[in-house]
Each structure stands twice: as C-alpha cells, then as structure tokens.
Design a protein around this motif. Structure first.
Motif, PDB file in Angstrom:
ATOM      1  N   LEU A   5       0.757  -1.250  -0.016  1.00  0.00           N
ATOM      2  CA  LEU A   5      -0.034   0.159  -0.002  1.00  0.00           C
ATOM      3  C   LEU A   5       0.924   1.236  -0.011  1.00  0.00           C
ATOM      4  CD1 LEU A   5      -2.973  -0.999   2.739  1.00  0.00           C
ATOM      5  CD2 LEU A   5      -3.010  -0.616  -0.012  1.00  0.00           C
ATOM      6  N   VAL A   6       2.262   1.198   0.531  1.00  0.00           N
ATOM      7  CA  VAL A   6       2.772   2.461   0.598  1.00  0.00           C
ATOM      8  C   VAL A   6       3.794   2.395  -0.608  1.00  0.00           C
ATOM      9  CG1 VAL A   6       2.734   2.714   2.980  1.00  0.00           C
ATOM     10  CG2 VAL A   6       4.674   1.474   2.053  1.00  0.00           C
ATOM     11  N   GLY A   7       3.644   1.581  -1.650  1.00  0.00           N
ATOM     12  CA  GLY A   7       4.324   1.581  -2.803  1.00  0.00           C
ATOM     13  C   GLY A   7       5.888   0.990  -2.766  1.00  0.00           C
ATOM     14  N   ASN A   8       5.848  -0.041  -1.795  1.00  0.00           N
ATOM     15  CA  ASN A   8       7.405  -0.763  -1.766  1.00  0.00           C
ATOM     16  C   ASN A   8       7.095  -2.222  -2.320  1.00  0.00           C
ATOM     17  OD1 ASN A   8       9.876  -1.418  -1.236  1.00  0.00           O
ATOM     18  ND2 ASN A   8      10.139  -0.640   0.854  1.00  0.00           N
ATOM     19  N   PRO A   9       6.747  -2.563  -3.256  1.00  0.00           N
ATOM     20  CA  PRO A   9       6.659  -3.816  -3.968  1.00  0.00           C
ATOM     21  C   PRO A   9       7.733  -4.975  -3.755  1.00  0.00           C
ATOM     22  CG  PRO A   9       6.952  -2.801  -5.815  1.00  0.00           C
ATOM     23  CD  PRO A   9       6.886  -1.425  -4.500  1.00  0.00           C
ATOM     24  N   ASP A  10       8.962  -4.368  -3.714  1.00  0.00           N
ATOM     25  CA  ASP A  10       9.904  -5.335  -3.555  1.00  0.00           C
ATOM     26  C   ASP A  10      10.245  -5.870  -2.003  1.00  0.00           C
ATOM     27  OD1 ASP A  10      10.803  -5.197  -6.143  1.00  0.00           O
ATOM     28  OD2 ASP A  10      12.202  -3.624  -6.000  1.00  0.00           O
ATOM     29  N   ALA A  11       9.772  -4.856  -1.035  1.00  0.00           N
ATOM     30  CA  ALA A  11       9.956  -5.394   0.314  1.00  0.00           C
ATOM     31  C   ALA A  11       8.541  -6.272   0.619  1.00  0.00           C
ATOM     32  CB  ALA A  11       9.912  -4.142   1.114  1.00  0.00           C
ATOM     33  N   ALA A  12       7.617  -6.034   0.033  1.00  0.00           N
ATOM     34  CA  ALA A  12       6.234  -6.631   0.129  1.00  0.00           C
ATOM     35  C   ALA A  12       6.289  -7.981  -0.309  1.00  0.00           C
ATOM     36  CB  ALA A  12       5.021  -5.937  -0.596  1.00  0.00           C
ATOM     37  N   LEU A  13       6.914  -8.051  -1.420  1.00  0.00           N
ATOM     38  CA  LEU A  13       7.116  -9.427  -2.035  1.00  0.00           C
ATOM     39  C   LEU A  13       7.940 -10.243  -1.264  1.00  0.00           C
ATOM     40  CD1 LEU A  13       6.397 -11.084  -4.762  1.00  0.00           C
ATOM     41  CD2 LEU A  13       8.636 -10.453  -5.756  1.00  0.00           C
ATOM     42  N   SER A  14       8.956  -9.741  -0.554  1.00  0.00           N
ATOM     43  CA  SER A  14       9.878 -10.368   0.365  1.00  0.00           C
ATOM     44  C   SER A  14       9.047 -10.919   1.675  1.00  0.00           C
ATOM     45  CB  SER A  14      11.059  -9.878   0.645  1.00  0.00           C
ATOM     46  OG  SER A  14      11.644 -10.377   1.746  1.00  0.00           O
ATOM     47  N   ALA A  15       8.222 -10.061   1.973  1.00  0.00           N
ATOM     48  CA  ALA A  15       7.580 -10.323   3.210  1.00  0.00           C
ATOM     49  C   ALA A  15       6.453 -11.426   3.015  1.00  0.00           C
ATOM     50  CB  ALA A  15       6.795  -8.983   3.791  1.00  0.00           C
ATOM     51  N   ALA A  16       5.996 -11.432   1.694  1.00  0.00           N
ATOM     52  CA  ALA A  16       4.892 -12.321   1.298  1.00  0.00           C
ATOM     53  C   ALA A  16       5.494 -13.743   1.227  1.00  0.00           C
ATOM     54  CB  ALA A  16       4.289 -12.152  -0.032  1.00  0.00           C
ATOM     55  N   HIS A  17       6.872 -13.816   0.562  1.00  0.00           N
ATOM     56  CA  HIS A  17       7.462 -15.263   0.612  1.00  0.00           C
ATOM     57  C   HIS A  17       7.832 -15.830   1.893  1.00  0.00           C
ATOM     58  CE1 HIS A  17       7.724 -15.524  -3.803  1.00  0.00           C
ATOM     59  NE2 HIS A  17       7.984 -14.099  -3.861  1.00  0.00           N
ATOM     60  N   GLU A  18       8.117 -14.853   2.714  1.00  0.00           N
ATOM     61  CA  GLU A  18       8.458 -15.331   4.182  1.00  0.00           C
ATOM     62  C   GLU A  18       7.126 -15.769   4.926  1.00  0.00           C
ATOM     63  OE1 GLU A  18      10.843 -13.703   8.074  1.00  0.00           O
ATOM     64  OE2 GLU A  18      10.516 -12.467   6.432  1.00  0.00           O
ATOM     65  N   ALA A  19       5.956 -15.039   4.575  1.00  0.00           N
ATOM     66  CA  ALA A  19       4.819 -15.669   5.339  1.00  0.00           C
ATOM     67  C   ALA A  19       4.492 -16.782   4.809  1.00  0.00           C
ATOM     68  CB  ALA A  19       3.662 -14.387   4.793  1.00  0.00           C
ATOM     69  N   ILE A  20       4.529 -17.096   3.465  1.00  0.00           N
ATOM     70  CA  ILE A  20       4.231 -18.529   2.947  1.00  0.00           C
ATOM     71  C   ILE A  20       5.120 -19.556   3.477  1.00  0.00           C
ATOM     72  CG2 ILE A  20       4.285 -19.903   0.707  1.00  0.00           C
ATOM     73  CD1 ILE A  20       3.166 -17.607  -0.662  1.00  0.00           C
ATOM     74  N   GLU A  21       6.325 -19.374   3.643  1.00  0.00           N
ATOM     75  CA  GLU A  21       7.241 -20.270   4.239  1.00  0.00           C
ATOM     76  C   GLU A  21       6.839 -20.278   5.510  1.00  0.00           C
ATOM     77  OE1 GLU A  21      11.631 -19.005   4.129  1.00  0.00           O
ATOM     78  OE2 GLU A  21      11.245 -18.442   1.924  1.00  0.00           O
ATOM     79  N   VAL A  22       6.766 -19.434   6.512  1.00  0.00           N
ATOM     80  CA  VAL A  22       6.343 -19.594   7.868  1.00  0.00           C
ATOM     81  C   VAL A  22       4.934 -20.401   8.007  1.00  0.00           C
ATOM     82  CG1 VAL A  22       5.664 -18.454  10.080  1.00  0.00           C
ATOM     83  CG2 VAL A  22       7.688 -17.797   8.641  1.00  0.00           C
ATOM     84  N   ALA A  23       4.104 -19.910   7.067  1.00  0.00           N
ATOM     85  CA  ALA A  23       2.610 -20.686   7.190  1.00  0.00           C
ATOM     86  C   ALA A  23       2.565 -22.062   7.024  1.00  0.00           C
ATOM     87  CB  ALA A  23       1.749 -19.858   6.392  1.00  0.00           C
ATOM     88  N   ASP A  24       3.499 -22.476   5.803  1.00  0.00           N
ATOM     89  CA  ASP A  24       3.560 -23.892   5.352  1.00  0.00           C
ATOM     90  C   ASP A  24       4.353 -24.647   6.399  1.00  0.00           C
ATOM     91  OD1 ASP A  24       2.120 -23.388   2.999  1.00  0.00           O
ATOM     92  OD2 ASP A  24       3.965 -23.262   1.721  1.00  0.00           O
ATOM     93  N   ALA A  25       5.391 -24.115   7.141  1.00  0.00           N
ATOM     94  CA  ALA A  25       6.027 -25.031   8.195  1.00  0.00           C
ATOM     95  C   ALA A  25       5.268 -25.123   9.343  1.00  0.00           C
ATOM     96  CB  ALA A  25       7.295 -23.854   8.599  1.00  0.00           C
TER      97      ALA A  25
END
Length: 90
Positions: free
Chosen positions: A13-33
């Motif tokens: 939402l604040v226009g930082n797509p690279d950081a958002a993408l990194s957080a999304a991938h980490e969220a998936i790793e944690v959630a799947d684990a």
C-alpha cells in the motif's frame, strides 16, 4: 504469520513492492512450516494480492488456494476476502 501478512499488505500500500514481495514469500514459508490453514490462506492471499496485476493467472490460483484452505476451517472472513480478491482480479 499474521504479522507477515500485514507487513506484506502495508508495504504494498505504501508503494514498496520489492519489500512486500519479500514479506509475502516469508509469510508463505512460515505458514507452510507450521501447517496452519488460516496462516496459509492469509499468506497465499497476500502474495495473490501483490501479483494480481502482473501475474493474474498465478494470483487467481493463490486466491483459490486461500479460499479452499479458509473454507476447510470455516474461517469465513478469509474465505470471503479470497473470493473478493479473485473476483476483482477477474
């Protein structure tokens, strides 16, 4: 997982797509684990939200997975959110 979901959405939402993408991938790793369906649904939704314009077909798959996971545990808020994300992408 919840914090990473929120971080992903806020960074987008604040226009930082690279950081958002990194957080999304980490969220998936944690959630799947931890194999928590609600955490997984939120993480998949977050990544789908980020990809809805650049990779709409992939985003639709993520929204579908999020909806299925949420429905399985009767989390109707996440289920509805995922359906709305898919509808908006279509």
């Amino acid at each position: 997982a919840w914090a990473l979901y929120l971080l992903t959405i806020c960074r987008a939402l604040v226009g930082n797509p690279d950081a958002a993408l990194s957080a999304a991938h980490e969220a998936i790793e944690v959630a799947d684990a931890i194999a928590n369906p609600t955490a997984q649904a939120l993480a998949y939704f977050a990544l789908g939200h980020l990809l809805r314009r650049s990779e709409p077909e992939r985003a639709l798959g993520l929204f579908d997975d999020a909806a299925r996971l949420a429905a399985d545990v009767q989390n109707f808020w996440v289920y509805g959110t995922a359906l709305m994300g898919a509808a908006a992408t279509r």
